[in-house]
Design a protein around this motif. Structure first.
Motif: not given
Length: 265
Positions: A92-95, A156-158, A85-90
């Protein structure tokens, strides 16, 4: 006697005042279903929430979260990931616009604005309509949030090989492990650390995701020295940087640890 003079008013507590029973407000002037929020509508919301909660609890019992092996600070190849449930924030920090020198923007500003907008949605759109297309602000914010969270989580999961990650991070139960007392004051352990052996094989020689365990190997000192110089498999050559005497000392150290493990078994 003049009118009103000497007149007394007496109250009798035995006389009950007329009280009307609770009558829900008439919602006929509002579109949609006409029912009171309390307790009719709220009770239905609680019932639906309880069904989803029970379903979620049953899912966690049927498929519990898998355990990983014990944390190893010397394992530099380990890829830490947050909960799903925090993967979307993880992600986001890659961009670029949300990382490096813009880390504060990605970690605080953007999430703060997003959650702040969702929090303020009921106050920004105070219309009496209950149909989504009649409430563009609230509906738009919710759809934008849903699409953003879903897409970032998927991205993030892909890029993670979950099967490989699970295989490399299987838990090691205490009953299956042999407790080895590594003498870190031994000069050979300093050679083990200086030549980057510790970074891959761990401080207790039990290995990690990047390298196998050095405990339980059926190798003698000469074979260990040959591997340290010429490499093997994914291990490159010339890993050891030292004299021949230091190489002998390191090989004997690994052999002695294995002898200790065999004795304790």
């Amino acid at each position: 006697m003049k009118r009103g003079k000497g007149m007394k008013f007496v109250g009798d507590s035995r006389v009950t005042a007329d009280k009307q029973k609770f009558i829900p407000k008439d919602y006929s002037e509002y579109p949609g279903r006409t029912e009171a929020f309390w307790p009719n509508y709220l009770l239905k919301e609680w019932l639906v929430g309880a069904v989803f909660l029970v379903g979620f609890l049953c899912l966690t019992i049927a498929h519990p979260a898998p355990l990983e092996k014990m944390a190893d600070p010397t394992d530099t190849s380990y890829l830490p990931l947050p909960d799903w449930y925090f993967l979307f924030l993880y992600q986001l920090l890659k961009y670029k616009f949300a990382s490096a020198e813009f880390f504060v923007l990605g970690a605080i500003v953007i999430p703060g604005l997003a959650f702040g907008a969702l929090f303020l949605a009921p106050f920004l759109d105070r219309g009496e309509e209950r149909r989504p297309h009649k409430r563009p602000i609230a509906t738009g914010l919710m759809l934008l949030a849903f699409v953003a969270v879903f897409w970032l989580t998927y991205e993030a999961a892909a890029h993670v090989d979950w099967e490989e990650k699970a295989e490399n991070n299987q838990p090691e139960w205490p009953d299956d492990q042999v407790a080895i007392d590594i003498d870190e004051s031994d000069p050979a352990f300093a050679l083990y650390e200086e030549n980057s052996c510790l970074n891959c094989h761990g401080g207790d020689l039990s290995g990690g995701a990047a390298a196998p365990s050095l405990i339980g190997i059926d190798l003698d000192a000469e074979e260990i020295k040959d591997i340290a110089v010429n490499g093997i498999g994914e291990m490159p050559a010339d890993q050891f940087q030292g004299s021949d005497e230091e190489l002998d000392q390191l090989a004997e150290f690994i052999v002695s640890v294995n002898e200790q493990a065999e004795a304790e078994e």
